[in-house]
Write an enzyme that holds these catalytic residues in place. Structure first.
Site, short mmCIF file in Angstrom:
data_model
loop_
_atom_site.label_atom_id
_atom_site.label_comp_id
_atom_site.label_asym_id
_atom_site.label_seq_id
_atom_site.Cartn_x
_atom_site.Cartn_y
_atom_site.Cartn_z
N GLU A 146 -25.16 -14.60 15.83
CA GLU A 146 -26.31 -14.98 15.41
C GLU A 146 -26.55 -14.59 14.02
OE1 GLU A 146 -28.77 -13.95 18.86
OE2 GLU A 146 -28.02 -15.96 19.57
N CYS A 155 -34.99 -14.84 10.08
CA CYS A 155 -33.76 -15.80 9.94
C CYS A 155 -34.25 -17.16 10.05
CB CYS A 155 -32.67 -15.50 11.16
SG CYS A 155 -33.73 -15.52 12.91
P1 NAD Z 1 -26.68 -6.86 8.56
O1 NAD Z 1 -25.62 -7.92 8.87
O2 NAD Z 1 -26.56 -5.98 7.19
O3 NAD Z 1 -26.96 -5.68 9.95
C1 NAD Z 1 -27.18 -6.10 10.87
C2 NAD Z 1 -26.33 -5.07 11.88
O4 NAD Z 1 -25.03 -5.05 11.75
C3 NAD Z 1 -26.80 -3.67 11.65
O5 NAD Z 1 -26.96 -3.16 12.82
C4 NAD Z 1 -25.68 -2.97 10.86
O6 NAD Z 1 -25.65 -1.79 10.88
C5 NAD Z 1 -24.53 -3.82 11.28
N1 NAD Z 1 -23.57 -4.03 10.65
C6 NAD Z 1 -23.48 -4.19 9.21
N2 NAD Z 1 -22.20 -4.41 8.84
C7 NAD Z 1 -21.62 -4.51 9.75
C8 NAD Z 1 -19.95 -4.62 10.06
N3 NAD Z 1 -19.06 -5.04 9.05
N4 NAD Z 1 -19.55 -4.59 11.49
C9 NAD Z 1 -20.31 -4.34 12.35
N5 NAD Z 1 -21.52 -4.00 12.10
C10 NAD Z 1 -22.34 -4.13 11.10
O7 NAD Z 1 -28.19 -7.50 8.40
P2 NAD Z 1 -29.31 -7.45 7.47
O8 NAD Z 1 -28.86 -7.81 6.25
O9 NAD Z 1 -29.91 -5.97 7.52
O10 NAD Z 1 -30.21 -8.43 8.28
C11 NAD Z 1 -30.68 -9.60 7.83
C12 NAD Z 1 -30.02 -10.83 8.37
O11 NAD Z 1 -29.91 -10.91 9.56
C13 NAD Z 1 -30.32 -12.07 7.70
O12 NAD Z 1 -29.31 -12.70 7.10
C14 NAD Z 1 -30.82 -12.78 8.82
O13 NAD Z 1 -31.04 -14.14 8.79
C15 NAD Z 1 -30.28 -12.38 10.16
N6 NAD Z 1 -30.68 -12.54 11.14
C16 NAD Z 1 -30.35 -13.51 12.12
C17 NAD Z 1 -30.89 -13.86 13.25
C18 NAD Z 1 -30.52 -14.89 14.15
O14 NAD Z 1 -30.91 -15.10 15.43
N7 NAD Z 1 -29.56 -15.88 13.73
C19 NAD Z 1 -31.96 -13.22 13.68
C20 NAD Z 1 -32.44 -12.01 13.01
C21 NAD Z 1 -31.92 -11.86 11.51
#
Ligand code: NAD
Length: 455
Positions: free
Chosen positions: A225, A259
């Protein structure tokens, strides 16, 4: 860290690669009992207990979340309540689920029947997000645990306290400790979970990490997601007052860190001036500290500032905001840009902050084309008083969720909340089904050899 003050709140030791591996092993053993068909009512009871236990802890949980993400308490409480409403829904759906009989032509398949049986995936590696740390966690935890999975959960490093507290309360509800195991840490620990041999990965987060996971997960079920770049289509017959208020709310909620927030607005030129005036006026009245909150970290604020400065340098008109708010915390002014160039980053990419790009278009057709010209497909909103036209526009938008004269409201506990295109690996399925795999069981009831068999 408290993003309202920039102060450190607590420190944690990150889980090690070995601990990740062991957690998945423990979860695998525990899942066998938890997920067995005879354990169905035990699972239902634990999930139903969550309604009471999490409701009892509402105040303390909202405090904890507010401390870690800095959003207004009323906003956090609303999404907290909405997650809990999913419990009754999912329990009812689960109780009415039955295996499926597949009709067989008895002339071709004499004495034979086929059943499609649904079973838990096994151990789910769940990598969480910080902007809806309770809601987004529960929309996976509730259905996945209910159907018999175990979960190894890595909350976002921004909300470790909230993640650990959720796990504690789950255990109090009767979910065994090894069926719901929290980890601590950031991307490194997330990557270890991806590399582990868990049976399924459920991830919410940005496109970059989502792509990394897709490339490294191997062949196994993935629920991704990801990011969105939602458009709003403001038609010439929209109620402009409603559109201005709805869009100001839908673009600046949680300081734009949502998001499905409205990130691009396409407004028909016949009403553009009046709409923009209304949007600016509503936005000027927003009390930032009380109603929307800060960016999560200073780096996030710098990133928002960079995108705004670039957009202005490249010809966008700054109608409001565009500055950091001085003082403690990572606050940024709600910003409205009128954009003339569709190639700008602020239009093409997701800006995770309080920035609203407005682009004037000649008609709804152009708005739809521009809305669809994105690689993202999470959501979109339509503002019009013509309901037939709204449905026609909705059918042409390439997204997983459409709101008409509304924004951001989701069904009970995230049901059907999935994007398409690069916003995630979508399936049209109900969430209970996402966390199950199917088994086709074909049974012949006699000892007769089939005519075609070797004799
Ligand atoms: P991010 O991708 O940096 O981090 C999210 C999670 O993934 C964290 O727990 C982080 O520690 C982990 N992570 C980071 N890199 C990783 C990797 N390579 N492998 C495994 N885990 C990893 O997210 P962010 O930038 O902090 O959050 C914002 C983003 O999340 C925005 O793009 C937003 O649109 C999206 N988002 C989507 C939804 C949805 O339902 N589609 C909901 C909320 C947020």
């Amino acid at each position: 860290m408290d993003p309202r003050s920039g102060e450190m709140v607590a420190e944690f030791r990150s889980s090690t690669a070995k601990e990740v591996k062991e957690a998945v092993q423990r979860a695998r053993v525990a899942q066998r009992g938890w997920g067995s068909s005879g354990n169905r009512e035990v699972r239902v009871a634990a999930i139903e207990a969550m309604e009471k236990v999490f409701a009892r802890e509402r105040e303390s949980m909202v405090d904890c979340i507010a401390r870690e993400v800095g959003f207004p308490r009323s906003d956090i409480a609303a999404s907290y309540n909405s997650a809990l409403r999913g419990i009754a829904y999912y329990v009812e759906r689960y109780r009415s689920m039955v295996d499926r009989d597949f009709p067989l032509d008895q002339t071709l398949w004499p004495n034979t029947e086929a059943r499609i049986v649904f079973e838990p995936q096994g151990v789910i590696g769940h990598i969480g997000i910080w902007n809806f740390p309770f809601w987004q966690t529960m929309i996976t935890a509730i259905p996945a645990l209910l159907v018999g999975n175990a979960i190894v959960f890595k909350p976002s490093e921004q909300v470790t306290m909230t993640g650990l507290r959720i796990a504690e309360l789950m255990h109090e509800c009767g979910v065994p400790r090894d069926v719901y195991i929290p980890l601590i840490g950031g991307a490194y620990v997330g990557r270890q979970l991806v590399r582990s041999d868990c049976d399924m990965l459920a991830f919410t987060g940005g496109m970059a990490a989502g792509n990394w996971i897709a490339n490294h997960a191997g062949v196994r079920p993935l629920l991704l997601e990801l990011s969105g770049n939602d458009a709003a289509v403001v038609c010439g017959d929209a109620d402009l007052e409603q559109a201005a208020m709805g869009i100001a709310t839908g673009t600046f909620a949680r300081a734009g860190q949502v998001c499905i927030r409205i990130k691009r607005v396409y407004v028909e030129e016949s009403v553009a001036e009046a709409f923009i005036q209304g949007l600016v006026a509503v936005t000027q009245r927003i009390n930032v500290k009380e109603r929307i909150g800060p960016l999560i970290r200073e780096e996030a604020r710098q990133e928002v500032d960079r995108v705004v400065i670039e957009a202005v340098d490249q010809g966008s008109r700054l109608l409001l905001g565009g500055k950091r708010i001085p003082g403690p915390g990572f606050f940024y002014e709600p910003t409205i840009l009128q954009v003339f160039d569709d190639r700008l980053e602020v239009i093409r990419e997701e800006t995770f902050g309080p920035v609203c790009s407005v682009r004037v278009v000649k008609d709804a057709g152009e708005a739809i084309d521009l809305a669809n010209s994105s690689r993202y497909g999470l959501g979109a909103t339509i503002w019009t008083q013509d309901m037939d036209n709204a449905q026609r526009i909705a059918s042409r938008l390439e997204v997983g969720n459409v709101w008409i004269n509304e924004w951001g409201r989701t069904l009970a506990c995230g049901e059907y909340f999935q994007g398409c295109k690069r916003s995630g690996i979508a399936s049209a399925s109900e969430r209970l089904m996402l966390f199950m795999k199917k088994k086709t069981v074909i049974t012949h009831r006699t000892s007769e050899p089939r005519p075609s068999w070797h004799k």
